[in-house]
Each structure stands twice: as structure tokens, then as C-alpha cells.
Design a protein around this motif. Structure first.
Motif, PDB file in Angstrom:
ATOM      1  N   ALA A  88       0.845  -1.201   0.000  1.00 42.02           N
ATOM      2  CA  ALA A  88       0.000   0.000   0.000  1.00 42.02           C
ATOM      3  C   ALA A  88       0.876   1.245   0.000  1.00 42.02           C
ATOM      4  CB  ALA A  88      -0.909  -0.006   1.226  1.00 42.02           C
ATOM      5  N   TYR A  89       0.335   2.324  -0.533  1.00 46.34           N
ATOM      6  CA  TYR A  89       0.984   3.644  -0.531  1.00 46.34           C
ATOM      7  C   TYR A  89       2.369   3.638  -1.175  1.00 46.34           C
ATOM      8  CZ  TYR A  89      -2.830   4.759   2.630  1.00 46.34           C
ATOM      9  OH  TYR A  89      -4.075   4.928   3.189  1.00 46.34           O
ATOM     10  N   ALA A  90       2.559   2.775  -2.160  1.00 45.68           N
ATOM     11  CA  ALA A  90       3.830   2.709  -2.895  1.00 45.68           C
ATOM     12  C   ALA A  90       5.029   2.479  -1.968  1.00 45.68           C
ATOM     13  CB  ALA A  90       4.026   3.968  -3.744  1.00 45.68           C
ATOM     14  N   GLN A  91       4.847   1.686  -0.923  1.00 42.82           N
ATOM     15  CA  GLN A  91       5.913   1.440   0.045  1.00 42.82           C
ATOM     16  C   GLN A  91       6.900   0.361  -0.399  1.00 42.82           C
ATOM     17  OE1 GLN A  91       3.477   0.503   3.440  1.00 42.82           O
ATOM     18  NE2 GLN A  91       3.534   2.609   4.190  1.00 42.82           N
ATOM     19  N   SER A  92       6.623  -0.315  -1.507  1.00 46.86           N
ATOM     20  CA  SER A  92       7.540  -1.364  -1.970  1.00 46.86           C
ATOM     21  C   SER A  92       8.932  -0.805  -2.233  1.00 46.86           C
ATOM     22  CB  SER A  92       6.991  -2.030  -3.230  1.00 46.86           C
ATOM     23  OG  SER A  92       5.772  -2.683  -2.948  1.00 46.86           O
ATOM     24  N   GLY A  93       9.014   0.382  -2.818  1.00 48.09           N
ATOM     25  CA  GLY A  93      10.310   0.998  -3.082  1.00 48.09           C
ATOM     26  C   GLY A  93      11.059   1.343  -1.813  1.00 48.09           C
ATOM     27  N   VAL A  94      10.328   1.765  -0.801  1.00 49.45           N
ATOM     28  CA  VAL A  94      10.940   2.085   0.495  1.00 49.45           C
ATOM     29  C   VAL A  94      11.531   0.822   1.107  1.00 49.45           C
ATOM     30  CG1 VAL A  94      10.466   2.886   2.850  1.00 49.45           C
ATOM     31  CG2 VAL A  94       9.369   4.012   0.893  1.00 49.45           C
ATOM     32  N   LEU A  95      10.755  -0.243   1.089  1.00 49.69           N
ATOM     33  CA  LEU A  95      11.238  -1.500   1.662  1.00 49.69           C
ATOM     34  C   LEU A  95      12.415  -2.040   0.858  1.00 49.69           C
ATOM     35  CD1 LEU A  95      10.708  -3.349   4.022  1.00 49.69           C
ATOM     36  CD2 LEU A  95       9.050  -4.582   2.621  1.00 49.69           C
ATOM     37  N   ARG A  96      12.351  -1.933  -0.462  1.00 51.67           N
ATOM     38  CA  ARG A  96      13.468  -2.370  -1.306  1.00 51.67           C
ATOM     39  C   ARG A  96      14.733  -1.593  -0.944  1.00 51.67           C
ATOM     40  NH1 ARG A  96      11.096  -2.109  -5.721  1.00 51.67           N
ATOM     41  NH2 ARG A  96      10.740  -4.325  -5.964  1.00 51.67           N
ATOM     42  N   GLY A  97      14.604  -0.287  -0.744  1.00 50.56           N
ATOM     43  CA  GLY A  97      15.750   0.533  -0.350  1.00 50.56           C
ATOM     44  C   GLY A  97      16.342   0.087   0.969  1.00 50.56           C
ATOM     45  N   TRP A  98      15.492  -0.288   1.903  1.00 55.94           N
ATOM     46  CA  TRP A  98      15.977  -0.753   3.199  1.00 55.94           C
ATOM     47  C   TRP A  98      16.681  -2.103   3.055  1.00 55.94           C
ATOM     48  CZ3 TRP A  98      14.928  -4.817   6.622  1.00 55.94           C
ATOM     49  CH2 TRP A  98      15.527  -4.673   7.873  1.00 55.94           C
ATOM     50  N   PHE A  99      16.105  -3.013   2.265  1.00 50.51           N
ATOM     51  CA  PHE A  99      16.776  -4.294   2.033  1.00 50.51           C
ATOM     52  C   PHE A  99      18.135  -4.074   1.379  1.00 50.51           C
ATOM     53  CE2 PHE A  99      12.432  -6.487   1.902  1.00 50.51           C
ATOM     54  CZ  PHE A  99      12.588  -7.071   3.147  1.00 50.51           C
ATOM     55  N   ASP A 100      18.250  -3.082   0.507  1.00 52.38           N
ATOM     56  CA  ASP A 100      19.518  -2.803  -0.166  1.00 52.38           C
ATOM     57  C   ASP A 100      20.617  -2.379   0.810  1.00 52.38           C
ATOM     58  OD1 ASP A 100      18.447  -3.458  -2.621  1.00 52.38           O
ATOM     59  OD2 ASP A 100      18.201  -1.377  -3.280  1.00 52.38           O
ATOM     60  N   VAL A 101      20.256  -1.607   1.852  1.00 51.89           N
ATOM     61  CA  VAL A 101      21.279  -1.179   2.815  1.00 51.89           C
ATOM     62  C   VAL A 101      21.491  -2.215   3.902  1.00 51.89           C
ATOM     63  CG1 VAL A 101      20.910   1.265   2.414  1.00 51.89           C
ATOM     64  CG2 VAL A 101      19.736   0.163   4.311  1.00 51.89           C
ATOM     65  N   GLY A 102      20.531  -3.084   4.108  1.00 53.85           N
ATOM     66  CA  GLY A 102      20.670  -4.145   5.085  1.00 53.85           C
ATOM     67  C   GLY A 102      20.362  -3.702   6.504  1.00 53.85           C
ATOM     68  N   ILE A 103      20.239  -4.653   7.353  1.00 56.84           N
ATOM     69  CA  ILE A 103      19.867  -4.399   8.743  1.00 56.84           C
ATOM     70  C   ILE A 103      20.861  -3.462   9.411  1.00 56.84           C
ATOM     71  CG2 ILE A 103      19.649  -5.473  11.028  1.00 56.84           C
ATOM     72  CD1 ILE A 103      18.423  -7.913   9.612  1.00 56.84           C
ATOM     73  N   ASN A 104      22.149  -3.653   9.197  1.00 62.18           N
ATOM     74  CA  ASN A 104      23.145  -2.836   9.880  1.00 62.18           C
ATOM     75  C   ASN A 104      23.150  -1.393   9.400  1.00 62.18           C
ATOM     76  OD1 ASN A 104      23.978  -4.959  11.501  1.00 62.18           O
ATOM     77  ND2 ASN A 104      25.408  -5.690   9.956  1.00 62.18           N
ATOM     78  N   GLY A 105      22.629  -1.128   8.216  1.00 60.56           N
ATOM     79  CA  GLY A 105      22.567   0.240   7.707  1.00 60.56           C
ATOM     80  C   GLY A 105      21.191   0.847   7.827  1.00 60.56           C
TER      81      GLY A 105
END
Length: 154
Positions: free
Chosen positions: A131-148
Motif C-alpha cells: 500500500a501507498y507505494a511502500q515497496s520501493g521504500v522497503l526495497r531501499g531498506w533491504f539494499d542497505v541491510g539491517i546494519n545500515g
């Protein structure tokens, strides 16, 4: 308010939470399946609107209590103008995204808003249209990883 953003009739704010486990899965919320709400039945980040007189840091803790009745140390990660909730020349809605390591087993949590919650692996989550085009936000977070994924506890 973070970064000088002021809440007004034309400037609104929402918070979103990326709740993750040590193995990299994220807990998502399934919205109610009501035709009168935006994105009925879609998966989404936990979160909601920042209320008048409240900062995003305060709102994220309130929303976590309202939706799951838990308290976790949250780290501010990212903010952006939400393209879905903003209207050029009208309302600008800024989304403040926070992260937190989920320490409780999901089975011990009670969902107070939405119709379901579930842990998703990165590959599962990326196959969803959030919802609310959040897929890109989550993808960005996966790209930096938990430590980032955070820059200071709030």
C-alpha cells in the motif's frame, strides 16, 4: 518535527515502521478489506498519521502501541515526500520511516489494527505490491541491510 518539517493543513506527516527479525524477515500488516478505505486488503508497513502537537518520533511509538501494544527502541532511517498521499499544489505528505528489531516472537503479538500480520523474507516481500507505494521504500531498506537501517534510537 524532524528536519524542520511543520505540520499544517497543507503539510502532513505519516510514520512507517520496518520491524525486522535477526534473520532479515520483516513484519507486515494486512490492511482491513473494507472498500471505503485506501488499499483494502493490501500489505503495508505498520504506522499511521502524525497527529497535531505530536512529533514523528512520538507518533511512531504511539502507533506501535496502538497496533501491536508493544514498545521497542526505534531508529529513524529515512524520510521522503509520499507520492501517493501528496497532491501537487495542494497537500504535501512526508513519510518518516523508522526501523526496529523485533525481539518478541510474532506468535506472542496481538494485532489491534488490520486483518493480519505476517513475517516475510526479503524475496517474498519484494513480490508484494505494498500500500501507498511502500515497496520501493522497503526495497531501499533491504539494499542497505539491517546494519545500515537506522541512525540513532528514538
Amino acid at each position: 518535527m524532524r528536519e524542520g518539517f511543520q505540520l499544517t493543513e497543507r503539510n502532513r506527516a505519516v510514520v512507517g515502521m520496518i520491524l525486522y527479525t535477526d534473520d532479515g524477515r520483516v513484519l507486515l500488516q494486512q490492511r482491513d478489506d473494507k472498500p471505503e478505505i485506501p488499499y483494502p486488503g493490501f500489505w503495508t508497513l505498520f504506522g499511521g498519521a502524525v497527529e497535531a502537537g505530536e512529533t514523528p518520533d512520538e507518533a511512531v511509538h504511539r502507533e506501535l502501541m496502538e497496533e501491536l501494544s508493544i514498545s521497542l527502541p526505534m531508529a529513524f532511517w529515512h524520510d521522503y515526500v509520499c507520492p501517493v498521499r501528496s497532491k501537487p499544489g495542494g497537500v504535501t505528505t512526508r513519510n518518516f520511516v523508522y526501523t526496529a528489531r523485533l525481539v518478541q516472537p510474532v506468535e506472542s503479538l496481538t494485532l489491534y489494527e488490520g486483518q493480519a500480520m505476517r513475517l516475510f523474507s526479503p524475496s517474498e516481500a519484494m513480490r508484494l505490491e505494498l500500500a501507498y507505494a511502500q515497496s520501493g521504500v522497503l526495497r531501499g531498506w533491504f539494499d542497505v541491510g539491517i546494519n545500515g537501517g537506522g541512525c540513532g534510537t528514538v
